[in-house]
Design a protein around this motif. Structure first.
Motif, PDB file in Angstrom:
ATOM      1  N   UNK A   1       0.817  -1.204   0.000  1.00  0.00           N
ATOM      2  CA  UNK A   1       0.000   0.000   0.000  1.00  0.00           C
ATOM      3  C   UNK A   1       0.857   1.263   0.000  1.00  0.00           C
ATOM      4  N   UNK A   2       0.313   2.379  -0.545  1.00  0.00           N
ATOM      5  CA  UNK A   2       1.013   3.666  -0.433  1.00  0.00           C
ATOM      6  C   UNK A   2       0.940   4.175   1.002  1.00  0.00           C
ATOM      7  N   UNK A   3       1.625   5.266   1.256  1.00  0.00           N
ATOM      8  CA  UNK A   3       1.730   5.767   2.622  1.00  0.00           C
ATOM      9  C   UNK A   3       0.412   6.119   3.273  1.00  0.00           C
ATOM     10  N   UNK A   4      -0.585   6.522   2.482  1.00  0.00           N
ATOM     11  CA  UNK A   4      -1.865   6.951   3.045  1.00  0.00           C
ATOM     12  C   UNK A   4      -2.799   5.793   3.385  1.00  0.00           C
ATOM     13  N   UNK A   5      -2.453   4.589   2.917  1.00  0.00           N
ATOM     14  CA  UNK A   5      -3.293   3.414   3.156  1.00  0.00           C
ATOM     15  C   UNK A   5      -2.527   2.405   3.998  1.00  0.00           C
ATOM     16  N   UNK A   6      -3.213   1.822   4.980  1.00  0.00           N
ATOM     17  CA  UNK A   6      -2.587   0.835   5.856  1.00  0.00           C
ATOM     18  C   UNK A   6      -3.449  -0.412   5.941  1.00  0.00           C
ATOM     19  N   UNK A   7      -2.847  -1.580   5.750  1.00  0.00           N
ATOM     20  CA  UNK A   7      -3.543  -2.850   5.946  1.00  0.00           C
ATOM     21  C   UNK A   7      -3.210  -3.346   7.351  1.00  0.00           C
ATOM     22  N   UNK A   8      -4.243  -3.545   8.156  1.00  0.00           N
ATOM     23  CA  UNK A   8      -4.066  -3.820   9.585  1.00  0.00           C
ATOM     24  C   UNK A   8      -4.675  -5.160   9.954  1.00  0.00           C
ATOM     25  N   UNK A   9      -3.981  -5.897  10.819  1.00  0.00           N
ATOM     26  CA  UNK A   9      -4.570  -7.060  11.489  1.00  0.00           C
ATOM     27  C   UNK A   9      -4.978  -6.580  12.883  1.00  0.00           C
ATOM     28  N   UNK A  10      -6.265  -6.348  13.129  1.00  0.00           N
ATOM     29  CA  UNK A  10      -6.689  -5.782  14.414  1.00  0.00           C
ATOM     30  C   UNK A  10      -6.691  -6.762  15.572  1.00  0.00           C
ATOM     31  N   UNK A  11      -6.439  -8.047  15.280  1.00  0.00           N
ATOM     32  CA  UNK A  11      -6.359  -9.060  16.331  1.00  0.00           C
ATOM     33  C   UNK A  11      -4.905  -9.475  16.518  1.00  0.00           C
ATOM     34  N   UNK A  12      -4.473  -9.585  17.750  1.00  0.00           N
ATOM     35  CA  UNK A  12      -3.120 -10.013  18.070  1.00  0.00           C
ATOM     36  C   UNK A  12      -3.184 -11.043  19.180  1.00  0.00           C
ATOM     37  N   UNK A  13      -2.583 -12.223  18.933  1.00  0.00           N
ATOM     38  CA  UNK A  13      -2.606 -13.321  19.907  1.00  0.00           C
ATOM     39  C   UNK A  13      -4.022 -13.658  20.341  1.00  0.00           C
ATOM     40  N   UNK A  14      -4.965 -13.552  19.386  1.00  0.00           N
ATOM     41  CA  UNK A  14      -6.340 -13.933  19.662  1.00  0.00           C
ATOM     42  C   UNK A  14      -7.179 -12.885  20.359  1.00  0.00           C
ATOM     43  N   UNK A  15      -6.615 -11.730  20.698  1.00  0.00           N
ATOM     44  CA  UNK A  15      -7.378 -10.681  21.376  1.00  0.00           C
ATOM     45  C   UNK A  15      -7.292  -9.388  20.579  1.00  0.00           C
ATOM     46  N   UNK A  16      -8.163  -8.452  20.921  1.00  0.00           N
ATOM     47  CA  UNK A  16      -8.248  -7.202  20.179  1.00  0.00           C
ATOM     48  C   UNK A  16      -7.053  -6.300  20.487  1.00  0.00           C
TER      49      UNK A  16
END
Length: 342
Positions: free
Chosen positions: A65-80
């Protein structure tokens, strides 16, 4: 993938809110969504966030993605790890399984599978995210219990069953009897080991998607006679230019060896902490593996050798948690007997 006609008359949902993937189960149609837990967002000049894509479409954007767009995984180790993004992801998945008309007239009751070791604060965060996304009522069930139900284990009987649920971010080990969890423990940081190993040994920086492809193609937990190899592309940290590297299966085995050792240790600790009568049941019945990580080549052989007990794979390891959570949805009386996370 999504069944476009599913959920039009369904009010209640069961959700496996995983680190790697989110699965949604409806009472009438079974699993209707199986998508990566990824959200692509864009910030405007005022700092406001706009959701651009969710699921597989967003996953394709990881690292691209370019700088203005972010791909996020909102879950970490099974929690938010990101409440707002998780809320948006849940809202998106709920709308996909409910027609607009029925969604606004009848808010769904939702059961969400969560790791057994999460705190009360983390549990409240999951409930609040689901309620904010449109649920009228939210229940939580612990993932090991859901996985055991999905694998067909007799969790309501007065006998011991052991489940090892190897997910994308967390491995859960639990002993279950009389619809309650007698003992549980977890192993985290499963997902990052491949990237760290390649970075440290070869000074090669790779993306998350490449790391996932490595696991699928040559990932292994046990030594084989005919190891495979795989070509990996990344950025050389010394020169800063793209570089191609050929990795052997034995190297990925080495990268994952410490995490596999932790899983073995956690299973042994669980067996040592289990009451003798329940331990005897586990010796007779063996240990059942579920979760996507249980499909790692040689994982069953490794556990069989290190633990010395029969090891069985659930019929559909990837969907065991979602199916188990759905069973509670299908048989609502189970809510009164199964030990739900409060």
């Amino acid at each position: 993938m999504i069944n476009k006609f599913a959920g039009y008359f369904t009010q209640d949902l069961a959700i496996d809110l995983g680190t790697a993937n989110t699965l949604v189960y409806t009472k009438k149609h079974g699993i209707v969504i199986r998508e990566p837990s990824v959200v692509a967002v864009q910030k405007d000049s005022r700092g406001r966030i706009q959701v651009l894509a969710v699921g597989e479409e967003a996953k394709q954007m990881l690292g691209r993605t370019p700088g203005s767009i972010t791909a996020i995984r909102p879950m970490k180790d099974g929690v938010i790890s990101d409440f707002d993004i998780t809320q948006e992801m849940l809202r998106y998945f709920i709308k996909l399984t409910q027609s607009k008309f029925s969604f606004f007239r009848f808010k769904p009751r939702i059961i969400v599978a969560v790791p057994s070791g999460i705190t009360q604060v983390e549990r409240r965060a999951v409930k609040e995210a689901a309620e904010s996304a449109g649920a009228r009522e939210v229940f939580l069930i612990e993932e090991p219990m859901a996985a055991a139900l999905g694998a067909g284990l007799p969790v309501t009987e007065a006998s011991g069953s052991m489940i090892v649920d190897i997910g994308g971010g967390t491995t859960e080990v639990a002993v279950i009897s009389l619809a309650g969890i007698v003992y549980s423990d977890s192993v985290k940081q499963w997902q990052k080991r491949r990237k760290y190993y390649i970075k440290q040994k070869y000074n090669l920086l790779i993306g998350e998607r490449t790391a996932e492809e490595i696991k699928i193609n040559i990932g292994s937990a046990y030594i084989k006679e005919d190891p495979k190899s795989y070509e990996v592309r990344g950025r050389d940290l010394v020169t800063g230019i793209p570089k191609t590297l050929v990795l052997g299966e034995e190297e990925i085995l080495e990268a994952l060896s410490d995490v596999c050792a932790q899983i073995v240790k956690t299973i042994r600790n669980a067996l040592e902490s289990t009451p003798p009568e329940l331990a005897a049941d586990i010796v007779d019945r063996g240990i059942v593996m579920a979760g996507g990580g249980s499909l790692l080549s040689g994982m069953d052989d490794l556990l069989r050798q290190e633990v010395g007990l029969p090891i069985f794979l659930a019929d559909d390891p990837l969907t065991s948690v979602a199916i188990g959570t759905g069973k509670v949805l299908d048989e609502i009386d189970l809510l009164a007997t199964i030990e739900l996370a409060s």
